[in-house]
Design a protein around this motif. Structure first.
Motif, PDB file in Angstrom:
ATOM      1  N   PRO A   1     -32.632  34.944  24.992  1.00 17.48           N
ATOM      2  CA  PRO A   1     -31.631  34.906  26.055  1.00 17.48           C
ATOM      3  C   PRO A   1     -30.995  33.531  26.261  1.00 17.48           C
ATOM      4  O   PRO A   1     -29.994  33.422  26.981  1.00 17.48           O
ATOM      5  N   TYR A   2     -31.540  32.485  25.649  1.00 22.41           N
ATOM      6  CA  TYR A   2     -31.071  31.138  25.941  1.00 22.41           C
ATOM      7  C   TYR A   2     -29.780  30.794  25.196  1.00 22.41           C
ATOM      8  O   TYR A   2     -29.682  30.973  23.978  1.00 22.41           O
ATOM      9  N   CYS A   3     -28.816  30.281  25.939  1.00 24.16           N
ATOM     10  CA  CYS A   3     -27.568  29.762  25.363  1.00 24.16           C
ATOM     11  C   CYS A   3     -27.744  28.271  25.143  1.00 24.16           C
ATOM     12  O   CYS A   3     -28.105  27.531  26.073  1.00 24.16           O
ATOM     13  N   THR A   4     -27.474  27.803  23.947  1.00 22.36           N
ATOM     14  CA  THR A   4     -27.677  26.391  23.638  1.00 22.36           C
ATOM     15  C   THR A   4     -26.692  25.493  24.384  1.00 22.36           C
ATOM     16  O   THR A   4     -26.999  24.325  24.648  1.00 22.36           O
ATOM     17  N   SER A   5     -25.538  26.028  24.748  1.00 23.66           N
ATOM     18  CA  SER A   5     -24.575  25.240  25.510  1.00 23.66           C
ATOM     19  C   SER A   5     -24.957  25.189  26.990  1.00 23.66           C
ATOM     20  O   SER A   5     -25.002  24.119  27.597  1.00 23.66           O
ATOM     21  N   CYS A   6     -25.259  26.335  27.576  1.00 26.99           N
ATOM     22  CA  CYS A   6     -25.677  26.374  28.984  1.00 26.99           C
ATOM     23  C   CYS A   6     -26.996  25.646  29.196  1.00 26.99           C
ATOM     24  O   CYS A   6     -27.207  25.010  30.231  1.00 26.99           O
ATOM     25  N   ASN A   7     -27.896  25.770  28.226  1.00 29.27           N
ATOM     26  CA  ASN A   7     -29.224  25.169  28.320  1.00 29.27           C
ATOM     27  C   ASN A   7     -29.324  23.935  27.443  1.00 29.27           C
ATOM     28  O   ASN A   7     -30.280  23.736  26.696  1.00 29.27           O
ATOM     29  N   ASN A   8     -28.318  23.063  27.593  1.00 29.12           N
ATOM     30  CA  ASN A   8     -28.235  21.861  26.774  1.00 29.12           C
ATOM     31  C   ASN A   8     -29.342  20.860  27.097  1.00 29.12           C
ATOM     32  O   ASN A   8     -29.585  19.925  26.343  1.00 29.12           O
ATOM     33  N   ASP A   9     -30.041  21.073  28.194  1.00 27.29           N
ATOM     34  CA  ASP A   9     -31.193  20.235  28.504  1.00 27.29           C
ATOM     35  C   ASP A   9     -32.402  20.599  27.642  1.00 27.29           C
ATOM     36  O   ASP A   9     -33.326  19.792  27.486  1.00 27.29           O
ATOM     37  N   LEU A  10     -32.375  21.809  27.058  1.00 24.54           N
ATOM     38  CA  LEU A  10     -33.474  22.283  26.227  1.00 24.54           C
ATOM     39  C   LEU A  10     -33.162  22.221  24.735  1.00 24.54           C
ATOM     40  O   LEU A  10     -34.054  21.984  23.910  1.00 24.54           O
ATOM     41  N   PHE A  11     -31.883  22.493  24.386  1.00 22.77           N
ATOM     42  CA  PHE A  11     -31.488  22.601  22.981  1.00 22.77           C
ATOM     43  C   PHE A  11     -30.240  21.759  22.722  1.00 22.77           C
ATOM     44  O   PHE A  11     -29.493  21.434  23.637  1.00 22.77           O
ATOM     45  N   PHE A  12     -30.000  21.462  21.455  1.00 17.46           N
ATOM     46  CA  PHE A  12     -28.799  20.741  21.068  1.00 17.46           C
ATOM     47  C   PHE A  12     -27.624  21.713  20.961  1.00 17.46           C
ATOM     48  O   PHE A  12     -27.790  22.864  20.567  1.00 17.46           O
ATOM     49  N   SER A  13     -26.440  21.230  21.320  1.00 16.60           N
ATOM     50  CA  SER A  13     -25.236  22.061  21.255  1.00 16.60           C
ATOM     51  C   SER A  13     -24.097  21.269  20.623  1.00 16.60           C
ATOM     52  O   SER A  13     -23.653  20.245  21.170  1.00 16.60           O
ATOM     53  N   TYR A  14     -23.628  21.729  19.489  1.00 10.14           N
ATOM     54  CA  TYR A  14     -22.535  21.068  18.784  1.00 10.14           C
ATOM     55  C   TYR A  14     -21.274  21.028  19.651  1.00 10.14           C
ATOM     56  O   TYR A  14     -20.590  20.008  19.723  1.00 10.14           O
ATOM     57  N   ARG A  15     -20.986  22.142  20.327  1.00 11.01           N
ATOM     58  CA  ARG A  15     -19.786  22.198  21.166  1.00 11.01           C
ATOM     59  C   ARG A  15     -19.939  21.371  22.443  1.00 11.01           C
ATOM     60  O   ARG A  15     -19.056  20.603  22.793  1.00 11.01           O
ATOM     61  N   LYS A  16     -21.040  21.553  23.124  1.00  4.99           N
ATOM     62  CA  LYS A  16     -21.233  20.873  24.404  1.00  4.99           C
ATOM     63  C   LYS A  16     -21.327  19.366  24.231  1.00  4.99           C
ATOM     64  O   LYS A  16     -20.904  18.597  25.100  1.00  4.99           O
ATOM     65  N   GLU A  17     -21.894  18.935  23.088  1.00  3.40           N
ATOM     66  CA  GLU A  17     -22.138  17.511  22.867  1.00  3.40           C
ATOM     67  C   GLU A  17     -21.147  16.897  21.888  1.00  3.40           C
ATOM     68  O   GLU A  17     -21.442  15.888  21.243  1.00  3.40           O
ATOM     69  N   ASN A  18     -19.957  17.510  21.795  1.00  2.00           N
ATOM     70  CA  ASN A  18     -18.842  16.927  21.036  1.00  2.00           C
ATOM     71  C   ASN A  18     -19.209  16.574  19.595  1.00  2.00           C
ATOM     72  O   ASN A  18     -18.977  15.465  19.123  1.00  2.00           O
ATOM     73  N   GLY A  19     -19.824  17.563  18.916  1.00  2.00           N
ATOM     74  CA  GLY A  19     -20.105  17.388  17.498  1.00  2.00           C
ATOM     75  C   GLY A  19     -21.364  16.601  17.202  1.00  2.00           C
ATOM     76  O   GLY A  19     -21.453  15.920  16.176  1.00  2.00           O
ATOM     77  N   THR A  20     -22.368  16.705  18.069  1.00  2.76           N
ATOM     78  CA  THR A  20     -23.618  15.986  17.835  1.00  2.76           C
ATOM     79  C   THR A  20     -24.200  16.291  16.458  1.00  2.76           C
ATOM     80  O   THR A  20     -24.067  17.407  15.944  1.00  2.76           O
ATOM     81  N   LYS A  21     -24.850  15.289  15.882  1.00  8.95           N
ATOM     82  CA  LYS A  21     -25.526  15.480  14.603  1.00  8.95           C
ATOM     83  C   LYS A  21     -27.005  15.812  14.781  1.00  8.95           C
ATOM     84  O   LYS A  21     -27.720  16.029  13.799  1.00  8.95           O
ATOM     85  N   LEU A  22     -27.464  15.853  16.033  1.00  3.73           N
ATOM     86  CA  LEU A  22     -28.854  16.184  16.312  1.00  3.73           C
ATOM     87  C   LEU A  22     -29.066  17.689  16.215  1.00  3.73           C
ATOM     88  O   LEU A  22     -28.169  18.474  16.536  1.00  3.73           O
ATOM     89  N   ARG A  23     -30.260  18.090  15.803  1.00  3.61           N
ATOM     90  CA  ARG A  23     -30.538  19.512  15.583  1.00  3.61           C
ATOM     91  C   ARG A  23     -31.943  19.872  16.080  1.00  3.61           C
ATOM     92  O   ARG A  23     -32.865  19.072  16.031  1.00  3.61           O
ATOM     93  N   HIS A  24     -32.071  21.122  16.549  1.00  6.54           N
ATOM     94  CA  HIS A  24     -33.397  21.711  16.726  1.00  6.54           C
ATOM     95  C   HIS A  24     -33.636  22.632  15.523  1.00  6.54           C
ATOM     96  O   HIS A  24     -32.723  22.871  14.734  1.00  6.54           O
TER      97      HIS A  24
END
Length: 215
Positions: A186-209
């Motif tokens: 159920p987790y959205c990586t953008s909505c739950n950016n405190d838990l997971f990395f989000s390419y869109r939310k973090e403007n193209g981050t290179k970090l990954r889970h």
């Protein structure tokens, strides 16, 4: 059902559908693979392809977005930051696989192709769809929307205006192929950016889970 727990000192997300194997999704809590003892750790070079490989003695897997593991000595993992992680377990053959389904991989039905390459009966497969960007946050072009929705016979409930649901599209592809056991995170990586990395939310981050699995 998905639940968080601590594993090797790090916060990870698991599905109770995969009780028979060690499979999980890492979080922003950086994971140290060196703590997994007596295992070779294998990861491919992902390119948003539909290329799937069996893990063997090779050290590198270029241009590969799906790995299949038969032996009980190795660990496989793939990297994500909004794209959809797919973990498959053939409970009869005890084979596992992980695939990377961004919109391109989803449009190419990489999940179905992974099961076909495993030579598994779909009814023997347990599929777990991990944390990914959800329909609430994933607006796409009309062209991409059409490419995704035409991969299923019934697209009902898979989009909202120009937003599409990658997790449910992958699930629908698998259901139509004959997979009966599917757990959708159920987790959205953008909505739950405190838990997971989000390419869109973090403007193209290179970090990954990661999605990680071993038999």
């Amino acid at each position: 059902m998905f639940y968080f727990e601590e594993y090797l000192g790090k916060k990870v997300l698991r599905s109770d559908f995969l009780k028979d194997i060690n499979a999980f999704f890492t979080t922003r809590d950086e994971f140290d693979f060196s703590k997994i003892q007596s295992k070779r750790v294998v990861t491919p070079i992902q390119t948003h392809s539909d290329n799937i490989e069996f893990v063997n003695d090779k050290l590198e897997y270029p241009d590969t977005d799906g790995l299949i593991l038969k032996n009980h000595n190795d660990v496989i993992y793939l990297k994500f930051a909004d794209c959809t992680p797919l973990i498959f377990y053939d409970k009869k053959q005890r084979i596992i696989a992980i695939s990377h389904a961004g919109w391109r991989g989803t449009a190419q039905r990489i999940g179905v192709k992974t099961i076909q390459k495993m030579q598994s009966n779909p009814s023997d497969i347990i599929a777990v769809i991990g944390p990914a960007i959800s329909v609430c946050c994933y607006e796409v072009s009309d062209d991409v929307k059409e490419k995704l929705l035409t991969t299923v016979n019934n697209p009902e409930g898979l989009y909202q205006n120009r937003n599409v649901d990658l997790k449910k599209i992958n699930a629908r592809q698998l259901e139509e192929f004959g997979v009966k056991s599917i757990d959708i995170c159920p987790y959205c990586t953008s909505c739950n950016n405190d838990l997971f990395f989000s390419y869109r939310k973090e403007n193209g981050t290179k970090l990954r889970h990661y999605a990680v699995a071993t038999v």
